[in-house]
Design an enzyme around this catalytic site. Sequence first.
Site: not given
Ligand code: CMC
Length: 427
Positions: A316, A373
């Site tokens: 998140h 989720d």
């Molecule tokens: N599985 C594996 N690796 C992950 C995941 C995951 N679900 N989420 C983030 N990472 C890794 C990502 O690859 C990155 O690694 P590195 O630093 O080595 O490049 C690091 O963690 C940081 O990720 P980010 O994409 O920069 O983080 P963000 O804050 O921009 O993204 C997120 C947040 C929710 C979009 C992301 O964690 C994600 O895609 N999660 C899966 C989808 C999900 O469950 N979404 C629901 C969110 S809660 C409901 C809502 O409120 O919308």
Amino acid sequence: MPTNTFSLTNNQTGESYKYNILEGTRGPSVLDIRTFFADTGMFTYDPGFTATAACESTITFIDGKKGELRYRGIAIEDLAKHHTYLETCYLLLNKQLPNKEELQNFDLEIRHRAYLHKGLQKLFDAFPDNAHPMATLSAAVTALASFYNEHLDIENEDEYLEMAHRIIAKMPTIAAFSYRHSLGIPFIEPNIDLSFTKNFLTMMRAYPGGKMHLYANGHEEIKDVEVRALDTIFTLHADHEQNASTTVVRGVASTGAHPYMAISSGIAALWGRAHGGANESVIAQLEYIASVDKVEAFIEKAKDPNDDFRLMGFGHRVYKNFDPRASILKSLQDELHDALNLDTELMAIARKIEEIALNDEYFISRKLYPNIDFYTGIILTALQIPKSMFTPIFVIGRTVGWITQWIEFKKDKTSKIARPRQLYRGK
Ligand code: CMC
């Protein structure tokens, strides 16, 4: 009290600039850089708004480190345990919980407004049977704007509250009709005798005449425990401050477009799997993994930097220790384990993923925990809700948050059209 300031020096020119530090009632201080471009001739760069406050708000507060979420100052744990979704809607819109009479009036008004105009019902026929309910839902909310062009006077509280009540009341009907259209089965009209959440479950499940499934031993009625579980899910989704879809709603509001168009845009933004679409993807992923012994291989895939596979329901932007909504749902899952018959293979796979990921260095170091989720899908599946309806259920819960944020934006005298700048690197 003197305002604290923050000084910046341009090392190229030696010029210094001072900016006021704004203090909220909770959360980090905020640097007021509104004059930054005029002062320095430079823009600031912050893709994804990771460090940018785009508005002032009094609706929802999140402390991502502590795992804290409050609506109008009240902790989410308190609301989920002691109050209904409709009470929560009233709280968001009116800044305080309702007394008995206020709740009764609000509930009655929402029940009366749940019906859809016959003309709007014809719209569903235009969509193919296999349309995803999110596409139909978004289009139907767009169409709603053409039916209701009045009640938009933001200076008149009764008018904008009427506009808000209408969209909260009609969203479950539109969502249920979108689903029934996708199955090619007749719509079930709202039933004024039923509560908000039971009415939605009935519109989803019932046969014409309002009857439930028929079994030899009688009708399978909707159980109170099912209504309570879904009502809690709606409450947990009701608002989440400046998330992606709310930012879209505020962005559309900033151009002066119709509020239902802003909400329809919010629905479009929510559909993506990085946001509300994750709940559908979590179950799709669990089904794809199919057995507990394959979990480890998928965890390895999620950790592989050369593979863009992500574990859905993990991570998140704001919560970095735990998502309080997920903790509430995990407890609810345990509590309802027997009543909802949650002992399934999907549940076993989910438990295994949770166990491995929570102890794995990759997830620990990146502060990736199960989010809301991850848990909604298992409960919604037990409620006989198909996965294509998980994100529409998120929409039903979030509608009050979007419309409350829309109202706040409109009343804020400092609000401006959303118009970010860019770092141009083209020719
Ligand atoms: N599985 C594996 N690796 C992950 C995941 C995951 N679900 N989420 C983030 N990472 C890794 C990502 O690859 C990155 O690694 P590195 O630093 O080595 O490049 C690091 O963690 C940081 O990720 P980010 O994409 O920069 O983080 P963000 O804050 O921009 O993204 C997120 C947040 C929710 C979009 C992301 O964690 C994600 O895609 N999660 C899966 C989808 C999900 O469950 N979404 C629901 C969110 S809660 C409901 C809502 O409120 O919308």
